[in-house]
Design an enzyme around this catalytic site. Structure first.
Site, PDB file in Angstrom:
ATOM      1  N   GLU A  53       0.855  -1.179   0.000  1.00 45.15           N
ATOM      2  CA  GLU A  53       0.000   0.000   0.000  1.00 45.15           C
ATOM      3  C   GLU A  53       0.894   1.233   0.000  1.00 45.15           C
ATOM      4  O   GLU A  53       1.782   1.352   0.848  1.00 45.15           O
ATOM      5  CB  GLU A  53      -0.874   0.033   1.261  1.00 45.15           C
ATOM      6  CG  GLU A  53      -1.758  -1.181   1.464  1.00 45.15           C
ATOM      7  CD  GLU A  53      -2.421  -1.164   2.834  1.00 45.15           C
ATOM      8  OE1 GLU A  53      -2.267  -0.162   3.563  1.00 45.15           O
ATOM      9  OE2 GLU A  53      -3.080  -2.149   3.182  1.00 45.15           O
ATOM     10  N   ASP A  64      -3.885   7.671  11.331  1.00 43.56           N
ATOM     11  CA  ASP A  64      -2.460   7.372  11.470  1.00 43.56           C
ATOM     12  C   ASP A  64      -1.889   7.842  12.800  1.00 43.56           C
ATOM     13  O   ASP A  64      -2.150   8.952  13.256  1.00 43.56           O
ATOM     14  CB  ASP A  64      -1.675   8.024  10.320  1.00 43.56           C
ATOM     15  CG  ASP A  64      -2.095   7.479   8.974  1.00 43.56           C
ATOM     16  OD1 ASP A  64      -2.262   6.246   8.884  1.00 43.56           O
ATOM     17  OD2 ASP A  64      -2.266   8.265   8.032  1.00 43.56           O
TER      18      ASP A  64
END
Length: 275
Positions: A53, A64
């Site tokens: 990815e 994140d």
């Protein structure tokens, strides 16, 4: 050129036929620079990742953790743009032949243009897109463009997702389902936990798509733990950390390649529990 959803499905099917989980690696584009990021992603694939990815760095990432945020910040300060992300996908795929997806929040795609983004990603040989913050109810325009260009649309499910919600999300997705192992942000953790296993079981009850688990896996033992019940093991922060901690680029590339090898052994160390 059409996208590579068939390649992605084939690679995941081969892993299943080998009675193991696929190893999916993640790195943001442009980290530490665009060309060096391509080298790092290639090292991951050479080391043992089956799928990769490529993250589209974002200034306000909701999913994140601090490690990936640090890498995103380096990429953004380096001037990363969407064409650089597309270039990273293209060069990583051309160098390895592996399926390469883009992981991105929705806002940059919307601003760039949905059709344009899908067309450019497919032309680069991309396999699809992971869209963690795009509600399935608002995804029709993207899904039509993705299908037209041969791209997978991967949605994220979480332990908080109710069964009816899982059915709705997975019915709209393609390629695989990204199962977030716990509530929270990305990052390495001591334990991946029972929540991930239960989420995989509940997701499998409503879809035939492969279910890949991310958020928290950082070492071979954890990879083996998750590989026992999931179709794929997704690792991101641990790869980023190897690059961040390295004294120089070449050492970082060696460290990334070595980690991929260790994790690849981990996903092969224990057969799937339902095989």
């Amino acid at each position: 050129m059409a996208g590579n959803i068939e390649l992605l499905s084939s690679v995941l099917a081969v892993a299943k036929a080998e009675n193991r989980a696929a190893l999916v690696g993640y790195l943001p584009a442009g980290f530490p620079t665009v060309p060096d990021g391509v080298r790092a992603i290639t090292a991951m694939l050479d080391g043992g990742c089956d799928v990769v990815e490529v993250g589209l760095p974002h200034s306000d990432p909701v999913l994140d953790g601090p490690v990936i945020q640090t890498a995103d910040d380096i990429a953004l300060r380096g001037g990363i743009k969407i064409p650089d992300v597309i270039r990273t996908v293209r060069e990583a795929h051309e160098a390895t032949g592996a399926p390469v997806l883009c992981m991105t929040y929705w806002n940059p795609v919307d601003r760039y243009g949905t059709e344009r983004f899908a067309a450019d990603l497919a032309a680069a040989g991309g396999a699809g897109c992971i869209l963690p913050d795009l509600p399935v109810e608002e995804s029709e325009v993207w899904r039509k463009a993705a299908e037209q260009h041969g791209l997978a649309t991967v949605f994220v499910v979480a332990p908080s997702s109710r069964d009816e919600r899982l059915a709705k999300i997975t019915a709209a997705g393609s390629g695989f389902v990204y199962a977030a192992s716990l509530m929270g942000v990305t990052g390495t953790r001591e334990s991946v936990g029972q929540e991930a296993r239960e989420l995989v079981e509940r997701t499998r009850a409503v879809t035939d798509l492969p279910v890949c688990v991310g958020l928290g896996v950082s070492n071979p033992a954890q990879a083996a733990e998750v590989a026992a019940f999931a179709d794929g093991v997704i690792v991101g922060s641990a790869f980023v950390k190897r690059l961040l901690d390295a004294p120089d680029l070449e050492s970082g590339l060696d460290a990334v390649r070595a980690l991929a090898g260790e994790l690849a052994e981990g996903v092969r160390a224990r057969g799937r529990a339902d095989a």
